[in-house]
Design a protein around this motif. Sequence first.
Motif, PDB file in Angstrom:
ATOM      1  N   VAL A  48      -5.804   3.452  -7.106  1.00 49.62           N
ATOM      2  CA  VAL A  48      -7.314   3.279  -6.448  1.00 49.62           C
ATOM      3  C   VAL A  48      -6.979   2.437  -5.184  1.00 49.62           C
ATOM      4  CG1 VAL A  48      -9.497   2.761  -6.783  1.00 49.62           C
ATOM      5  CG2 VAL A  48      -8.480   3.931  -8.481  1.00 49.62           C
ATOM      6  N   LYS A  49      -7.448   2.771  -4.078  1.00 51.56           N
ATOM      7  CA  LYS A  49      -7.359   1.704  -2.800  1.00 51.56           C
ATOM      8  C   LYS A  49      -8.551   0.816  -2.704  1.00 51.56           C
ATOM      9  CE  LYS A  49      -4.169   5.461  -1.156  1.00 51.56           C
ATOM     10  NZ  LYS A  49      -4.027   6.242  -2.479  1.00 51.56           N
ATOM     11  N   PHE A  50      -8.668  -0.380  -2.545  1.00 47.75           N
ATOM     12  CA  PHE A  50      -9.676  -1.169  -2.008  1.00 47.75           C
ATOM     13  C   PHE A  50      -9.021  -1.667  -0.862  1.00 47.75           C
ATOM     14  CE2 PHE A  50     -10.454  -0.866  -6.756  1.00 47.75           C
ATOM     15  CZ  PHE A  50     -11.406  -0.640  -6.721  1.00 47.75           C
ATOM     16  N   VAL A  51     -10.195  -1.872   0.030  1.00 47.55           N
ATOM     17  CA  VAL A  51      -9.927  -2.745   1.197  1.00 47.55           C
ATOM     18  C   VAL A  51     -10.918  -4.179   1.053  1.00 47.55           C
ATOM     19  CG1 VAL A  51     -10.457  -2.802   3.849  1.00 47.55           C
ATOM     20  CG2 VAL A  51      -9.584  -0.681   2.568  1.00 47.55           C
ATOM     21  N   ILE A  52     -10.101  -5.316   1.672  1.00 40.39           N
ATOM     22  CA  ILE A  52     -10.568  -6.591   1.380  1.00 40.39           C
ATOM     23  C   ILE A  52     -10.851  -7.520   2.645  1.00 40.39           C
ATOM     24  CG2 ILE A  52      -8.550  -7.613   0.581  1.00 40.39           C
ATOM     25  CD1 ILE A  52      -9.926  -8.826  -1.638  1.00 40.39           C
ATOM     26  N   THR A  53     -11.778  -8.053   2.595  1.00 44.52           N
ATOM     27  CA  THR A  53     -11.798  -9.223   3.806  1.00 44.52           C
ATOM     28  C   THR A  53     -12.280 -10.504   3.299  1.00 44.52           C
ATOM     29  OG1 THR A  53     -12.778  -7.330   5.111  1.00 44.52           O
ATOM     30  CG2 THR A  53     -13.242  -9.555   5.888  1.00 44.52           C
ATOM     31  N   PHE A  54     -11.654 -11.441   3.684  1.00 42.97           N
ATOM     32  CA  PHE A  54     -11.750 -12.813   3.193  1.00 42.97           C
ATOM     33  C   PHE A  54     -12.739 -13.730   4.095  1.00 42.97           C
ATOM     34  CE2 PHE A  54      -7.647 -11.313   1.407  1.00 42.97           C
ATOM     35  CZ  PHE A  54      -8.012 -11.512   0.271  1.00 42.97           C
ATOM     36  N   VAL A  55     -13.239 -14.699   3.535  1.00 42.53           N
ATOM     37  CA  VAL A  55     -13.977 -15.691   4.303  1.00 42.53           C
ATOM     38  C   VAL A  55     -12.834 -16.310   5.358  1.00 42.53           C
ATOM     39  CG1 VAL A  55     -15.754 -16.084   2.856  1.00 42.53           C
ATOM     40  CG2 VAL A  55     -13.566 -17.505   2.815  1.00 42.53           C
ATOM     41  N   SER A  56     -13.237 -16.565   6.444  1.00 41.89           N
ATOM     42  CA  SER A  56     -12.103 -17.044   7.540  1.00 41.89           C
ATOM     43  C   SER A  56     -11.295 -18.104   7.299  1.00 41.89           C
ATOM     44  CB  SER A  56     -13.061 -17.395   8.843  1.00 41.89           C
ATOM     45  OG  SER A  56     -13.815 -18.528   8.493  1.00 41.89           O
ATOM     46  N   ASP A  57     -11.609 -18.842   6.343  1.00 40.98           N
ATOM     47  CA  ASP A  57     -10.394 -20.180   6.029  1.00 40.98           C
ATOM     48  C   ASP A  57      -9.696 -20.118   4.747  1.00 40.98           C
ATOM     49  OD1 ASP A  57     -12.516 -20.726   4.567  1.00 40.98           O
ATOM     50  OD2 ASP A  57     -12.681 -22.580   4.813  1.00 40.98           O
ATOM     51  N   SER A  58      -9.655 -18.511   4.409  1.00 43.71           N
ATOM     52  CA  SER A  58      -9.004 -18.442   2.819  1.00 43.71           C
ATOM     53  C   SER A  58      -7.399 -18.463   3.347  1.00 43.71           C
ATOM     54  CB  SER A  58      -9.196 -17.063   2.474  1.00 43.71           C
ATOM     55  OG  SER A  58     -10.655 -17.038   1.960  1.00 43.71           O
ATOM     56  N   PRO A  59      -6.851 -19.127   2.387  1.00 45.80           N
ATOM     57  CA  PRO A  59      -5.354 -19.362   2.749  1.00 45.80           C
ATOM     58  C   PRO A  59      -4.307 -18.426   2.224  1.00 45.80           C
ATOM     59  CG  PRO A  59      -5.990 -20.798   0.951  1.00 45.80           C
ATOM     60  CD  PRO A  59      -7.274 -20.106   1.314  1.00 45.80           C
ATOM     61  N   TRP A  60      -4.926 -17.271   1.843  1.00 41.88           N
ATOM     62  CA  TRP A  60      -4.072 -16.359   0.909  1.00 41.88           C
ATOM     63  C   TRP A  60      -2.586 -15.860   1.517  1.00 41.88           C
ATOM     64  CZ3 TRP A  60      -6.142 -18.897  -2.506  1.00 41.88           C
ATOM     65  CH2 TRP A  60      -7.517 -18.744  -2.928  1.00 41.88           C
ATOM     66  N   THR A  61      -1.655 -15.598   0.837  1.00 41.20           N
ATOM     67  CA  THR A  61      -0.576 -15.074   1.403  1.00 41.20           C
ATOM     68  C   THR A  61      -0.150 -13.514   0.769  1.00 41.20           C
ATOM     69  OG1 THR A  61       0.824 -15.981  -0.578  1.00 41.20           O
ATOM     70  CG2 THR A  61       0.339 -17.349   1.467  1.00 41.20           C
ATOM     71  N   LEU A  62       0.662 -12.872   0.947  1.00 43.72           N
ATOM     72  CA  LEU A  62       1.037 -11.607   0.397  1.00 43.72           C
ATOM     73  C   LEU A  62       1.059 -11.551  -1.158  1.00 43.72           C
ATOM     74  CD1 LEU A  62       1.753  -8.629   0.932  1.00 43.72           C
ATOM     75  CD2 LEU A  62       4.107  -9.182   1.475  1.00 43.72           C
ATOM     76  N   LEU A  63       1.695 -12.774  -1.475  1.00 41.40           N
ATOM     77  CA  LEU A  63       2.111 -13.123  -2.944  1.00 41.40           C
ATOM     78  C   LEU A  63       0.709 -13.221  -3.871  1.00 41.40           C
ATOM     79  CD1 LEU A  63       4.927 -15.478  -3.052  1.00 41.40           C
ATOM     80  CD2 LEU A  63       5.065 -13.064  -3.441  1.00 41.40           C
TER      81      LEU A  63
END
Length: 123
Positions: A48-63
Amino acid sequence: MLTIQSVKQDILDNSNKIVDFCQQWRVHELALCDYDYKNDSELGDDRVKFVITFVSDSPWTLLHLVDMEEQLQAIFGYGVSLVEKAGIEQSRNELTKKEILDSLQIIYAGSIVTLSNGYARCG
């Protein structure tokens, strides 16, 4: 049998967990992508495919995205693919990009989990 309609019901049934997930990961918007599922046919082994948008200063990486996918899989009990909306928006294939973006069904924005067939206010 997993269908897009059963996925939508799972989203509504797990709305509190989705809100917790989105707050934990500083999600601005989470959407179900039903671009590949034009009919309510069985999804088979597809994720199942989800598309995500983070708040502008989120520090997330591919991991971190991998950790998020695993957390969503634990919530729903089936395979999940998570794609950042910005990646889709930067695609050079204008036709596919438009079709994918037009197919998105927002399920989280702020503290509301919603779908076209119903909603649950959470948080």
